[in-house]
Every structure is written in C-alpha cells, then in structure tokens.
Design a protein around this motif. Sequence first.
Motif, mmCIF file in Angstrom:
data_model
loop_
_atom_site.group_PDB
_atom_site.id
_atom_site.type_symbol
_atom_site.label_atom_id
_atom_site.label_comp_id
_atom_site.label_asym_id
_atom_site.label_seq_id
_atom_site.Cartn_x
_atom_site.Cartn_y
_atom_site.Cartn_z
ATOM 1 N N ALA A 270 0.836 -1.200 0.000
ATOM 2 C CA ALA A 270 0.000 0.000 0.000
ATOM 3 C C ALA A 270 0.874 1.254 0.000
ATOM 4 N N LYS A 271 1.975 1.208 0.754
ATOM 5 C CA LYS A 271 2.888 2.355 0.800
ATOM 6 C C LYS A 271 3.508 2.610 -0.566
ATOM 7 N N ARG B 252 -8.290 -4.058 0.638
ATOM 8 C CA ARG B 252 -8.082 -3.368 -0.636
ATOM 9 C C ARG B 252 -7.164 -2.178 -0.421
ATOM 10 N N ILE B 253 -6.301 -1.956 -1.383
ATOM 11 C CA ILE B 253 -5.427 -0.789 -1.349
ATOM 12 C C ILE B 253 -6.181 0.368 -1.987
ATOM 13 N N MET B 254 -6.377 1.435 -1.209
ATOM 14 C CA MET B 254 -7.175 2.559 -1.703
ATOM 15 C C MET B 254 -6.821 3.832 -0.951
ATOM 16 N N ASP B 255 -7.337 4.938 -1.453
ATOM 17 C CA ASP B 255 -7.245 6.221 -0.748
ATOM 18 C C ASP B 255 -8.434 6.273 0.207
ATOM 19 N N PHE B 256 -8.196 5.978 1.480
ATOM 20 C CA PHE B 256 -9.312 5.853 2.417
ATOM 21 C C PHE B 256 -10.021 7.187 2.640
ATOM 22 N N GLY C 191 1.354 4.660 -2.278
ATOM 23 C CA GLY C 191 1.059 5.906 -1.581
ATOM 24 C C GLY C 191 -0.373 5.949 -1.079
ATOM 25 N N LEU C 192 -0.931 4.748 -0.778
ATOM 26 C CA LEU C 192 -2.337 4.648 -0.379
ATOM 27 C C LEU C 192 -2.464 3.892 0.946
ATOM 28 N N ASP C 193 -3.712 3.603 1.327
ATOM 29 C CA ASP C 193 -4.003 2.905 2.577
ATOM 30 C C ASP C 193 -4.391 1.456 2.310
ATOM 31 N N LEU C 194 -4.206 0.632 3.331
ATOM 32 C CA LEU C 194 -4.688 -0.746 3.292
ATOM 33 C C LEU C 194 -5.973 -0.787 4.110
ATOM 34 N N VAL C 195 -7.088 -1.133 3.467
ATOM 35 C CA VAL C 195 -8.404 -1.080 4.116
ATOM 36 C C VAL C 195 -9.041 -2.464 4.098
ATOM 37 N N GLU C 196 -9.472 -2.926 5.267
ATOM 38 C CA GLU C 196 -10.154 -4.220 5.378
ATOM 39 C C GLU C 196 -11.600 -4.038 4.925
ATOM 40 N N VAL C 197 -11.958 -4.640 3.782
ATOM 41 C CA VAL C 197 -13.293 -4.435 3.209
ATOM 42 C C VAL C 197 -14.226 -5.616 3.432
#
Length: 200
Positions: free
Chosen positions: A65-66, A85-89, A69-75
């Motif tokens: 995710a780094k 998912r790797i996304m811009d939270f 340049g994004l966040d790791l989000v538990e979906v």
Amino acid sequence: MLTSNGRPVEQPTLEEVIIRRSNHNDSTNAGHRVNHSIRASEVRVISPDGEQLGIMHPNEARDKAKEYGLDLVEVAPNSRPPVCRIMDFGKYQYDQSKKAAASRSTRVQLKTVQLRPNTDEHDMDVKLRRAKKFLEGGNQVRFVMRMRGRERAYTQRWVEHLGELLADFSENYETPINVVSSPRGEGWRIHAIVEPASTS
C-alpha cells in the motif's frame, strides 16, 4: 525516568509511537480497519485497479500500500482470510458521505398543509400552490383541516368539502395526484394524504 523499583523505564521507539497513533486513529474509521489496525495473521489483497495480489501477511500488504502511496483497508472482515483493498481511504470516506447525502436528498418526505373549514379564497390559493410545490418536489402532502367549536358538529360536511377540494386540485393546479389516504375525521381535525401520480 525510573520505575518504582529503580529500573529505567523503557521508552517506545519512534516506529512504535507511530503505530500506536495509527491504531488509535484507524479504530474510529466508520467501522473499517485501516493500516495498522488490521489484526489478522494473513489477508487477501486487492490492488487499486481490482487486481488480486494474493494472500500475504498484513505487514507485507501495508508495504505494498505504501508503494502506491495509499491505505490498506479491510473491506470484508468476515472472509477467510479477510479481504483488504489498497485505496485512498480519505477519498473513499468522502465518496461515501456524498452518496449518503444524495440518498437523504432524494428521500420522499411528508409535508403538511394546514387548512380551515372557511379558509378564504386568497389564503386557499396560497396554501394549494405550496402543496403543488411540495408535490413537484416528489414529496407526499398531508392536508390537515382544523375545526373549532361548533364546526366539529359538521365533521362529515368538512370531510366532503376536503374531498371535493382534492378532486379539483389536480385540474385547477395542473398537478396529477394519487390519494394515499382519503379525507377522514379524527377528533378536531380532518386529514388526507396525496402524492404525485408519477410515484405510483
């Protein structure tokens, strides 16, 4: 700094401080576990483009995710293993708030128009034009006719009067309606509910 036993207090490293702060902040993110708040021993990771990146340890997933340049989000926390998912939270939260606002703005509301048995012609026109505006906005309208004193002795007359008013409303104000609840008396008032014909 020393403990009560005279031993030096072990100070956390900078990385540990950052992780603790991240855990505190992530735990408040609308029910989603984000970055260091993800506790599973392994997770299935999806890229920002929807590509399956496979199953890996959360540390490895956070590193990926780094790289974006994004966040790791538990979906999908209930999956085995949980799906992240790797996304811009921040952008995700903003988009969700916009969707919620749009949903609220399109929700049908029940508007009320107050009448009296002997409302004069001008006031009646003002009130019915207000009802027309509510209906054109996709809302339901509740007409409430309040009776006072001896007017209550003629409830059935006013029920019929409100029914005639609604029957003429559609033609006179060019606003097709459906009657959801026909005029009826309850205590000191008579009420009826209508909606735009297009919502049927």
